[in-house]
Design a protein around this motif. Structure first.
Motif, PDB file in Angstrom:
ATOM      1  N   GLY A  56      24.030 -46.078 -18.113  1.00  0.00           N
ATOM      2  CA  GLY A  56      24.819 -45.105 -17.372  1.00  0.00           C
ATOM      3  C   GLY A  56      24.255 -43.708 -17.333  1.00  0.00           C
ATOM      4  N   ILE A  57      23.131 -43.473 -17.985  1.00  0.00           N
ATOM      5  CA  ILE A  57      22.516 -42.142 -17.958  1.00  0.00           C
ATOM      6  C   ILE A  57      21.509 -42.106 -16.816  1.00  0.00           C
ATOM      7  CG2 ILE A  57      21.161 -40.438 -19.220  1.00  0.00           C
ATOM      8  CD1 ILE A  57      22.234 -41.666 -21.803  1.00  0.00           C
ATOM      9  N   GLN A  58      21.808 -41.325 -15.803  1.00  0.00           N
ATOM     10  CA  GLN A  58      20.983 -41.294 -14.603  1.00  0.00           C
ATOM     11  C   GLN A  58      19.671 -40.556 -14.848  1.00  0.00           C
ATOM     12  OE1 GLN A  58      21.958 -42.998 -11.802  1.00  0.00           O
ATOM     13  NE2 GLN A  58      23.627 -43.668 -13.137  1.00  0.00           N
ATOM     14  N   VAL A  59      18.680 -40.863 -14.009  1.00  0.00           N
ATOM     15  CA  VAL A  59      17.418 -40.130 -14.058  1.00  0.00           C
ATOM     16  C   VAL A  59      17.704 -38.651 -13.789  1.00  0.00           C
ATOM     17  CG1 VAL A  59      15.163 -39.798 -12.998  1.00  0.00           C
ATOM     18  CG2 VAL A  59      16.075 -42.101 -13.271  1.00  0.00           C
ATOM     19  N   GLY A  60      17.204 -37.793 -14.640  1.00  0.00           N
ATOM     20  CA  GLY A  60      17.395 -36.361 -14.455  1.00  0.00           C
ATOM     21  C   GLY A  60      18.570 -35.769 -15.194  1.00  0.00           C
ATOM     22  N   HIS A  61      19.464 -36.617 -15.711  1.00  0.00           N
ATOM     23  CA  HIS A  61      20.597 -36.080 -16.470  1.00  0.00           C
ATOM     24  C   HIS A  61      20.064 -35.401 -17.733  1.00  0.00           C
ATOM     25  CE1 HIS A  61      24.985 -35.939 -17.035  1.00  0.00           C
ATOM     26  NE2 HIS A  61      24.677 -35.873 -18.320  1.00  0.00           N
ATOM     27  N   GLY A 114      14.669 -40.085 -18.526  1.00  0.00           N
ATOM     28  CA  GLY A 114      13.543 -40.631 -17.775  1.00  0.00           C
ATOM     29  C   GLY A 114      13.627 -42.134 -17.628  1.00  0.00           C
ATOM     30  N   ASP A 115      12.683 -42.833 -18.239  1.00  0.00           N
ATOM     31  CA  ASP A 115      12.679 -44.291 -18.157  1.00  0.00           C
ATOM     32  C   ASP A 115      13.864 -44.869 -18.925  1.00  0.00           C
ATOM     33  OD1 ASP A 115      11.245 -43.194 -20.368  1.00  0.00           O
ATOM     34  OD2 ASP A 115      10.480 -45.169 -20.863  1.00  0.00           O
ATOM     35  N   ASP A 116      14.212 -46.117 -18.598  1.00  0.00           N
ATOM     36  CA  ASP A 116      15.426 -46.743 -19.132  1.00  0.00           C
ATOM     37  C   ASP A 116      15.063 -47.938 -20.010  1.00  0.00           C
ATOM     38  OD1 ASP A 116      17.908 -47.769 -19.638  1.00  0.00           O
ATOM     39  OD2 ASP A 116      18.506 -47.994 -17.548  1.00  0.00           O
ATOM     40  N   LEU A 117      15.482 -47.866 -21.287  1.00  0.00           N
ATOM     41  CA  LEU A 117      15.247 -48.963 -22.218  1.00  0.00           C
ATOM     42  C   LEU A 117      16.533 -49.700 -22.570  1.00  0.00           C
ATOM     43  CD1 LEU A 117      13.157 -46.467 -23.042  1.00  0.00           C
ATOM     44  CD2 LEU A 117      12.423 -48.148 -24.726  1.00  0.00           C
ATOM     45  N   GLN A 155      11.152 -32.162  -8.405  1.00  0.00           N
ATOM     46  CA  GLN A 155      12.130 -31.088  -8.351  1.00  0.00           C
ATOM     47  C   GLN A 155      12.894 -30.956  -9.662  1.00  0.00           C
ATOM     48  OE1 GLN A 155      12.350 -28.727  -5.934  1.00  0.00           O
ATOM     49  NE2 GLN A 155      13.611 -27.769  -7.527  1.00  0.00           N
ATOM     50  N   ILE A 156      13.181 -32.100 -10.296  1.00  0.00           N
ATOM     51  CA  ILE A 156      13.863 -32.069 -11.594  1.00  0.00           C
ATOM     52  C   ILE A 156      13.004 -31.329 -12.611  1.00  0.00           C
ATOM     53  CG2 ILE A 156      14.707 -33.476 -13.515  1.00  0.00           C
ATOM     54  CD1 ILE A 156      15.367 -35.654 -11.495  1.00  0.00           C
ATOM     55  N   ARG A 157      11.720 -31.606 -12.587  1.00  0.00           N
ATOM     56  CA  ARG A 157      10.810 -31.003 -13.542  1.00  0.00           C
ATOM     57  C   ARG A 157      10.705 -29.495 -13.333  1.00  0.00           C
ATOM     58  NH1 ARG A 157       7.311 -35.605 -15.036  1.00  0.00           N
ATOM     59  NH2 ARG A 157       5.363 -34.439 -15.024  1.00  0.00           N
ATOM     60  N   LYS A 158      10.601 -29.082 -12.079  1.00  0.00           N
ATOM     61  CA  LYS A 158      10.531 -27.648 -11.780  1.00  0.00           C
ATOM     62  C   LYS A 158      11.809 -26.936 -12.211  1.00  0.00           C
ATOM     63  CE  LYS A 158       7.329 -27.698  -7.842  1.00  0.00           C
ATOM     64  NZ  LYS A 158       7.176 -27.410  -6.392  1.00  0.00           N
TER      65      LYS A 158
END
Length: 256
Positions: free
Chosen positions: A117-122, A222-225, A240-243
């Protein structure tokens, strides 16, 4: 003073003086007290191409040399450099930055997520780290976990709340061996409350505590385990998330 133990990793020495002291071999520079360590080399390159950075020093290693830059954010000088992968390199990097004169740090990067449930970029603010690496045991007495600097956490949370940015404050799992993150170990860390896994947090927390400087960290999912199979979720391509996270780190760091 230390005592011989069954395992060398448990032989903590309370003597604060080492054979090689960073302050004896690293030259102090004329630099701001604030420094952002980011694992987003592409963001640094973009700033460099936009003529927003000037190099003020270099972190030298046997394999790679990492420039240390200075920029201006909201009228205040602040340093930025790319982080060294892994706990051992990260610890040495922080040691030398402290010896150069920096004293307030924000580290930003990405981490694998362990819970669904943790989205990329959260955003995740690690308040403590499970010490499944080696470096921290040479700086702080052996323990299961190590806490992040509370002042840094307070400032990070304040900025995120004022800006209405959703985040999770939670425990992270710092490991030296990402190719040995087995199903059983992941399940155990989740049971212990870990939300993310990465390779540096425990070392950063330990060195900053030992050297009495302020350091906080902000990660993005980031990646999902958490699933049956590992999912990269193309986290390396989230430009854009990184910036945005680097800019947020500048803002937070200047309030430490």
């Amino acid at each position: 003073m230390f005592y011989q133990r069954e395992f060398p990793i448990l032989e903590f020495d309370s003597n604060t003086k080492a054979k090689i002291e960073p302050s004896n071999i690293i030259t102090k520079i004329d630099a701001p007290e604030y420094c952002v360590i980011t694992y987003f080399g592409d963001v640094i390159n973009d700033l460099l191409q936009s003529d927003k950075l000037k190099q003020i020093a270099t972190f030298y290693t046997a394999t790679v040399n990492l420039p240390i830059y200075e920029t201006v954010y909201n009228g205040t000088p602040i340093a930025i450099m790319q982080g060294f992968l892994g706990a051992a390199g990260a610890a040495a990097q922080l040691e030398e930055l402290i010896a150069m004169g920096f004293s307030k740090f924000i580290v930003c990067g990405a981490a694998g997520v362990l819970q669904k449930g943790i989205q990329v970029g959260h955003l995740i603010v690690p308040d403590k780290a499970v010490r499944d690496e080696g470096v921290s045991y040479h700086y702080v007495e052996p323990s299961k976990e190590i806490e992040c600097n509370q002042h840094a956490i307070n400032i990070i949370e304040k900025v995120l709340q004022v800006d209405n940015i959703p985040y999770i404050k939670a425990k992270t799992w710092t490991t030296d061996a990402f190719y040995r993150e087995t199903e059983e170990k992941i399940a155990l860390r989740v049971l212990e409350g870990c939300v993310t896994v990465e390779m540096e947090a425990a070392a950063f927390f330990a060195v900053s505590k030992f050297r009495n400087v302020i350091l906080g960290q902000i990660l993005f999912g980031g990646d999902d385990l958490s699933g049956v199979e590992w999912n990269s979720r193309k986290w390396c391509n989230r430009e854009q998330i990184r910036k945005s996270l680097v800019e947020l780190s500048f803002k937070v760091c200047l309030q430490l």
